[in-house]
Scaffold this active site. Structure first.
Site, PDB file in Angstrom:
ATOM      1  N   HIS A  67       8.253   8.240   0.900  1.00 50.85           N
ATOM      2  CA  HIS A  67       7.700   7.463   1.815  1.00 50.85           C
ATOM      3  C   HIS A  67       8.318   7.974   3.195  1.00 50.85           C
ATOM      4  CE1 HIS A  67       6.123   4.899  -1.263  1.00 50.85           C
ATOM      5  NE2 HIS A  67       5.353   4.193  -0.503  1.00 50.85           N
ATOM      6  N   ARG A  86      -2.231   4.662  10.259  1.00 48.80           N
ATOM      7  CA  ARG A  86      -2.693   3.259  10.314  1.00 48.80           C
ATOM      8  C   ARG A  86      -1.687   2.356  10.419  1.00 48.80           C
ATOM      9  NH1 ARG A  86      -7.358   5.366   7.800  1.00 48.80           N
ATOM     10  NH2 ARG A  86      -6.615   4.719   5.855  1.00 48.80           N
ATOM     11  N   GLN A  88       1.581   2.090  10.448  1.00 49.56           N
ATOM     12  CA  GLN A  88       2.758   2.192  11.116  1.00 49.56           C
ATOM     13  C   GLN A  88       1.958   2.003  12.610  1.00 49.56           C
ATOM     14  OE1 GLN A  88       6.148   4.725  11.027  1.00 49.56           O
ATOM     15  NE2 GLN A  88       5.549   5.459   8.824  1.00 49.56           N
ATOM     16  N   PHE A 119      14.053   3.469   3.673  1.00 51.41           N
ATOM     17  CA  PHE A 119      13.691   1.862   3.740  1.00 51.41           C
ATOM     18  C   PHE A 119      12.283   1.711   3.572  1.00 51.41           C
ATOM     19  CE2 PHE A 119      13.888  -2.488   4.940  1.00 51.41           C
ATOM     20  CZ  PHE A 119      12.821  -2.920   5.838  1.00 51.41           C
ATOM     21  N   VAL A 120      11.706   0.851   2.817  1.00 48.85           N
ATOM     22  CA  VAL A 120      10.304   0.722   2.489  1.00 48.85           C
ATOM     23  C   VAL A 120       9.783  -0.391   2.735  1.00 48.85           C
ATOM     24  CG1 VAL A 120       8.215   1.250   0.959  1.00 48.85           C
ATOM     25  CG2 VAL A 120      10.102   2.949   1.169  1.00 48.85           C
TER      26      VAL A 120
HETATM   27  N1  2AL Z   1       8.956   3.672   5.058  1.00 46.65           N
HETATM   28  C1  2AL Z   1       8.009   2.946   4.947  1.00 46.65           C
HETATM   29  O1  2AL Z   1       7.834   1.620   4.890  1.00 46.65           O
HETATM   30  N2  2AL Z   1       6.857   3.526   5.341  1.00 46.65           N
HETATM   31  C2  2AL Z   1       5.709   3.039   5.416  1.00 46.65           C
HETATM   32  N3  2AL Z   1       5.217   1.577   5.165  1.00 46.65           N
HETATM   33  C3  2AL Z   1       3.923   1.477   5.350  1.00 46.65           C
HETATM   34  O2  2AL Z   1       3.369   0.352   5.289  1.00 46.65           O
HETATM   35  N4  2AL Z   1       3.409   2.493   5.724  1.00 46.65           N
HETATM   36  C4  2AL Z   1       4.415   3.323   5.961  1.00 46.65           C
HETATM   37  O3  2AL Z   1       4.170   4.685   5.904  1.00 46.65           O
END
Ligand code: 2AL
Length: 173
Positions: A67, A86, A88, A119-120
Site C-alpha cells: 500500500h 481517487r 486519497q 499505516f493503512v
Molecule cells: N496507506 C493507505 O492506507 N493507502 C490507501 N488507503 C486507501 O484507501 N487508498 C490508499 O491508497
C-alpha cells in the site's frame, strides 16, 4: 456487471478486472478466481477476505507493504494506482498544506519504523483531519492488535473497490 458475467470470466479477464481489489496484490484475485462460481458480491468478497485471513503473518504484512503511503511521495509524483488516486484525493489529501503533509510524513515514518509496514486506512471513510488523528492513535497500539486493525482497513478498501466494480458497466471496463 452481474455475477454471471464475473463467473464467466477466464483467469486473464478476472485478474484484469479484480487484480487491484487489494492494492497491488493481483495474486489474490488469481487465487480467488479458482473458487468460482460466486453466488453474489458478498460471496466474492468473502473469498478475498478468506484468502487474506489464511495467510501467514509474513504474507499479511506483505499485503500491507504493497500500500502506498497516505499523502506520500506517490501521491505527489502521481504514480498511485487509479483507485488509490481517487481514494486519497477524495479524502482531501491532495490539498494538504506543507505543514500537514510534513506531519503526516513524520507520523507515517514513525509508524513504519514501529510496525515494519505502512499505516493503512480506508481513505474513503476518512478525511484530512481524521487521518493524522487515527495514525497518531494507532501508533500506540500493540503490534498484534495493529496488524488486525490494518488488515481490517485492507478489507474495507477491498469491499468498496469490489462494490464499485460490480456496479460498473462492463462496456466501460
Ligand atoms: N496507506 C493507505 O492506507 N493507502 C490507501 N488507503 C486507501 O484507501 N487508498 C490508499 O491508497
Amino acid at each position: 456487471m452481474d455475477i454471471e458475467k464475473v463467473n464467466s470470466m477466464d483467469l486473464g479477464e478476472f485478474v484484469d478486472v479484480f487484480g487491484n481489489a487489494t492494492e497491488r496484490c493481483p495474486l489474490i484475485a488469481a487465487a480467488v478466481w479458482s473458487q468460482r462460481p460466486f453466488s453474489d458480491l458478498e460471496d466474492l468478497e468473502k473469498h478475498f477476505f478468506a484468502f487474506i485471513d489464511a495467510l501467514a503473518q509474513s504474507g499479511q504484512e506483505g499485503i500491507l507493504r504493497c500500500h502506498p503511503d497516505l499523502a506520500g511521495s506517490e501521491l505527489q509524483r502521481g504514480t498511485l494506482t487509479a483507485e488509490s488516486q481517487r481514494e486519497q484525493s477524495g479524502a482531501g489529501l491532495r490539498s494538504l498544506g506543507a505543514d500537514e503533509r510534513l506531519r503526516l510524513a513524520e507520523l507515517n515514518a514513525q509508524y513504519r519504523a514501529r510496525f515494519g509496514f505502512p499505516f493503512v486506512l480506508a481513505a474513503r471513510f476518512s478525511d484530512r483531519t481524521a487521518v493524522p488523528r487515527e495514525l497518531a492513535r494507532r501508533l500506540l497500539c500493540p503490534s498484534a492488535q495493529e496488524l488486525r486493525t490494518a488488515l481490517g482497513e485492507v478489507k474495507k478498501i477491498g469491499s468498496l473497490r469490489l462494490a464499485d466494480l460490480l456496479r460498473a458497466d462492463p462496456a466501460k471496463l
